[in-house]
Design a protein around this motif. Structure first.
Motif, PDB file in Angstrom:
ATOM      1  N   LEU A 194      46.434  45.560  47.389  1.00 38.06           N
ATOM      2  CA  LEU A 194      47.705  45.941  47.926  1.00 38.06           C
ATOM      3  C   LEU A 194      48.178  44.919  49.171  1.00 38.06           C
ATOM      4  N   ALA A 195      47.263  44.559  49.765  1.00 41.07           N
ATOM      5  CA  ALA A 195      47.580  43.456  50.929  1.00 41.07           C
ATOM      6  C   ALA A 195      47.998  42.043  50.341  1.00 41.07           C
ATOM      7  N   ARG A 196      47.523  41.810  49.069  1.00 41.69           N
ATOM      8  CA  ARG A 196      48.118  40.649  48.511  1.00 41.69           C
ATOM      9  C   ARG A 196      49.402  40.742  47.730  1.00 41.69           C
ATOM     10  N   GLY A 197      50.140  41.784  47.868  1.00 39.84           N
ATOM     11  CA  GLY A 197      51.595  41.965  47.412  1.00 39.84           C
ATOM     12  C   GLY A 197      51.571  42.864  45.982  1.00 39.84           C
ATOM     13  N   ALA A 198      50.117  43.172  45.459  1.00 41.90           N
ATOM     14  CA  ALA A 198      50.331  44.218  44.318  1.00 41.90           C
ATOM     15  C   ALA A 198      50.692  45.602  44.667  1.00 41.90           C
ATOM     16  N   ASP A 199      51.229  46.180  43.843  1.00 44.26           N
ATOM     17  CA  ASP A 199      51.673  47.556  44.142  1.00 44.26           C
ATOM     18  C   ASP A 199      50.744  48.541  43.249  1.00 44.26           C
ATOM     19  N   GLU A 200      50.885  49.718  43.525  1.00 40.71           N
ATOM     20  CA  GLU A 200      49.976  50.611  42.670  1.00 40.71           C
ATOM     21  C   GLU A 200      50.010  50.778  41.176  1.00 40.71           C
ATOM     22  N   ALA A 201      51.563  50.452  40.792  1.00 41.65           N
ATOM     23  CA  ALA A 201      51.673  50.409  39.320  1.00 41.65           C
ATOM     24  C   ALA A 201      50.900  49.248  38.731  1.00 41.65           C
ATOM     25  N   GLU A 202      50.630  48.018  39.320  1.00 45.22           N
ATOM     26  CA  GLU A 202      50.302  47.026  38.817  1.00 45.22           C
ATOM     27  C   GLU A 202      48.707  46.851  38.987  1.00 45.22           C
ATOM     28  N   LEU A 203      48.112  47.530  39.863  1.00 47.88           N
ATOM     29  CA  LEU A 203      46.740  48.055  39.887  1.00 47.88           C
ATOM     30  C   LEU A 203      46.233  48.921  38.820  1.00 47.88           C
ATOM     31  N   VAL A 204      47.127  50.006  38.653  1.00 46.74           N
ATOM     32  CA  VAL A 204      46.739  50.994  37.412  1.00 46.74           C
ATOM     33  C   VAL A 204      46.768  50.404  36.230  1.00 46.74           C
ATOM     34  N   ARG A 205      47.758  49.312  36.041  1.00 48.12           N
ATOM     35  CA  ARG A 205      47.740  48.666  34.694  1.00 48.12           C
ATOM     36  C   ARG A 205      46.653  47.873  34.451  1.00 48.12           C
ATOM     37  N   THR A 206      46.300  47.022  35.368  1.00 48.99           N
ATOM     38  CA  THR A 206      44.945  46.318  35.566  1.00 48.99           C
ATOM     39  C   THR A 206      43.690  47.056  35.155  1.00 48.99           C
ATOM     40  N   LEU A 207      43.722  48.207  35.584  1.00 46.47           N
ATOM     41  CA  LEU A 207      42.311  49.058  35.456  1.00 46.47           C
ATOM     42  C   LEU A 207      42.361  49.800  33.887  1.00 46.47           C
TER      43      LEU A 207
ATOM     44  N   ALA B 208      33.278  54.194  34.451  1.00 41.93           N
ATOM     45  CA  ALA B 208      34.471  53.721  34.781  1.00 41.93           C
ATOM     46  C   ALA B 208      34.355  53.176  36.009  1.00 41.93           C
ATOM     47  N   GLY B 209      33.535  53.429  37.099  1.00 38.81           N
ATOM     48  CA  GLY B 209      33.381  52.854  38.283  1.00 38.81           C
ATOM     49  C   GLY B 209      33.133  51.525  38.311  1.00 38.81           C
ATOM     50  N   ALA B 210      31.999  51.175  37.346  1.00 38.50           N
ATOM     51  CA  ALA B 210      31.590  49.688  37.168  1.00 38.50           C
ATOM     52  C   ALA B 210      32.565  48.835  36.598  1.00 38.50           C
ATOM     53  N   LEU B 211      33.324  49.373  35.632  1.00 34.78           N
ATOM     54  CA  LEU B 211      34.243  48.794  34.979  1.00 34.78           C
ATOM     55  C   LEU B 211      35.330  48.084  35.673  1.00 34.78           C
ATOM     56  N   ALA B 212      35.853  49.344  36.681  1.00 30.90           N
ATOM     57  CA  ALA B 212      36.858  49.087  37.708  1.00 30.90           C
ATOM     58  C   ALA B 212      36.596  48.096  38.733  1.00 30.90           C
ATOM     59  N   ARG B 213      35.163  48.068  39.384  1.00 28.03           N
ATOM     60  CA  ARG B 213      34.847  47.009  40.232  1.00 28.03           C
ATOM     61  C   ARG B 213      35.002  45.830  39.649  1.00 28.03           C
ATOM     62  N   ARG B 214      34.537  45.428  38.157  1.00 31.95           N
ATOM     63  CA  ARG B 214      34.369  44.228  37.632  1.00 31.95           C
ATOM     64  C   ARG B 214      35.936  43.925  37.486  1.00 31.95           C
ATOM     65  N   ARG B 215      36.791  44.763  37.160  1.00 29.11           N
ATOM     66  CA  ARG B 215      38.048  44.106  36.805  1.00 29.11           C
ATOM     67  C   ARG B 215      39.137  43.789  38.544  1.00 29.11           C
ATOM     68  N   LEU B 216      38.474  44.654  39.370  1.00 28.18           N
ATOM     69  CA  LEU B 216      39.336  44.427  40.711  1.00 28.18           C
ATOM     70  C   LEU B 216      38.803  42.985  41.194  1.00 28.18           C
ATOM     71  N   ILE B 217      37.348  42.692  40.965  1.00 25.13           N
ATOM     72  CA  ILE B 217      37.092  41.599  41.467  1.00 25.13           C
ATOM     73  C   ILE B 217      37.592  40.321  40.601  1.00 25.13           C
ATOM     74  N   ASP B 218      37.367  40.244  39.521  1.00 22.80           N
ATOM     75  CA  ASP B 218      37.734  39.098  38.552  1.00 22.80           C
ATOM     76  C   ASP B 218      39.314  38.883  38.537  1.00 22.80           C
ATOM     77  N   LYS B 219      40.102  39.907  38.689  1.00 23.88           N
ATOM     78  CA  LYS B 219      41.596  39.761  38.459  1.00 23.88           C
ATOM     79  C   LYS B 219      42.414  39.867  39.803  1.00 23.88           C
ATOM     80  N   MET B 220      41.386  39.759  40.872  1.00 22.26           N
ATOM     81  CA  MET B 220      42.166  39.862  42.309  1.00 22.26           C
ATOM     82  C   MET B 220      43.314  38.990  42.330  1.00 22.26           C
ATOM     83  N   PRO B 221      44.395  39.449  42.780  1.00 21.04           N
ATOM     84  CA  PRO B 221      45.511  38.454  42.958  1.00 21.04           C
ATOM     85  C   PRO B 221      45.303  37.336  44.073  1.00 21.04           C
ATOM     86  N   PRO B 222      45.775  36.222  44.163  1.00 26.20           N
ATOM     87  CA  PRO B 222      45.895  35.336  45.019  1.00 26.20           C
ATOM     88  C   PRO B 222      46.424  35.558  46.298  1.00 26.20           C
TER      89      PRO B 222
END
Length: 297
Positions: free
Chosen positions: A185-198, A209-223
């Motif tokens: 969220l600090a890098r400009g993503a909104d909640e809808a974008e985060l939910v779509r990614t997960l 689900a927790g492990a998969l969410a962590r992997r995606r949040l790390i790997d797809k972190m916005p610049p």
């Protein structure tokens, strides 16, 4: 004979329709935690519809037609009336907002900002200008709300399971992933974008689900966003009923004069049509001009 399993096959989870990308429901910030009786001050129908909207995911369509299709007890007219009363009670505002698209171009979208906590016109005006006030002191009227409020990042994670039950996260998962979600969220993503990614491209079964969410949040972190001057959000309020645009002071309760049943004002002087002649006479007298006399041809 082997025991037969007569339990019915699980039905696919029902999904509420989403609005077009960028549109639909937006959860207002700085809300009190969800609890029993959040909408007890409303009429039963409005309380029921408000509770339903409160649990919708970000970006969900929440116009009267869509709500009527999802709520068999209420028709479209009833849902429209309920939206009006929710707006008047301070739970809802329709806002046209200028946002930047993926290609860098700017465009306007219409969002329905919903607040579980009722807000007055002053709070919504500050929100419209991008100035969200500090949380109010509710210790006197609501002593049970002293527990620390959940963060916006936590709420975003908690909403993922409502979009796809395979990614339902526990309270422990949300707490453990809260810092990563806050970084998104600090890098400009909104909640809808985060939910779509997960929830995009999930396998048929998700075992953790927790492990998969962590992997995606790390790997797809916005610049990280490039440094630059802060941009004030451009927002314009719309009437909840007819969607006519207007300034906040012209839409008390989020409702325009026509939809409130009040006589329209003169577009230039703020005077009702039947009072224009009297107002002109007052102005002419104030500047020392001669009274206006209608002459025949």
């Amino acid at each position: 004979m082997a025991d037969a399993d007569f339990s019915p096959a699980p039905r696919p989870a029902h999904r509420h329709p989403l609005a077009r990308p960028g549109y639909g429901k937006r959860t207002a910030p700085e809300q009190a935690p969800r609890r029993r009786g959040d909408f007890a001050h409303l009429r039963p129908r409005e309380a029921s519809i408000a509770a339903f909207i409160d649990r919708l995911p970000e970006g969900a369509a929440m116009d009267a037609k869509t709500l009527a299709a999802q709520l068999p007890d209420y028709g479209q007219a009833a849902c429209l009336t309920a939206l009006r009363r929710l707006s008047e009670a301070g739970h809802l505002r329709r806002v046209t907002e200028r946002i930047k698209g993926d290609g860098g171009s700017w465009h306007w979208v219409t969002r329905s900002h919903f607040s579980r906590t009722a807000r007055d016109d002053a709070w919504w005006t500050a929100f419209l200008a991008g100035n969200v006030p500090a949380p109010r002191d509710r210790s006197r009227s609501q002593p049970e709300a002293k527990a620390p409020a959940r963060s916006y990042a936590y709420d975003a994670l908690a909403s993922v399971g409502r979009t796809d039950p395979r990614m339902t996260l526990s309270a422990a998962d949300c707490a453990a992933l809260e810092e990563l979600a806050a970084a998104w969220l600090a890098r400009g993503a909104d909640e809808a974008e985060l939910v779509r990614t997960l929830t995009a491209g999930l396998p048929p079964e998700v075992h953790c689900a927790g492990a998969l969410a962590r992997r995606r949040l790390i790997d797809k972190m916005p610049p990280e966003p490039a440094p630059g001057p802060a941009e004030t959000p451009l927002r314009m309020l719309e009437c909840t009923i007819c969607r006519a645009p207007g300034r906040p002071e012209a839409l008390p309760g989020g409702i325009c004069r026509d939809c409130r049943g009040e006589p329209p004002l003169h577009p230039l002087h703020g005077v009702a049509p039947d009072g224009v002649r009297a107002r002109v006479a007052e102005v002419r007298a104030a500047v020392g001009a001669r009274p206006y006399v209608t002459r025949g041809r």
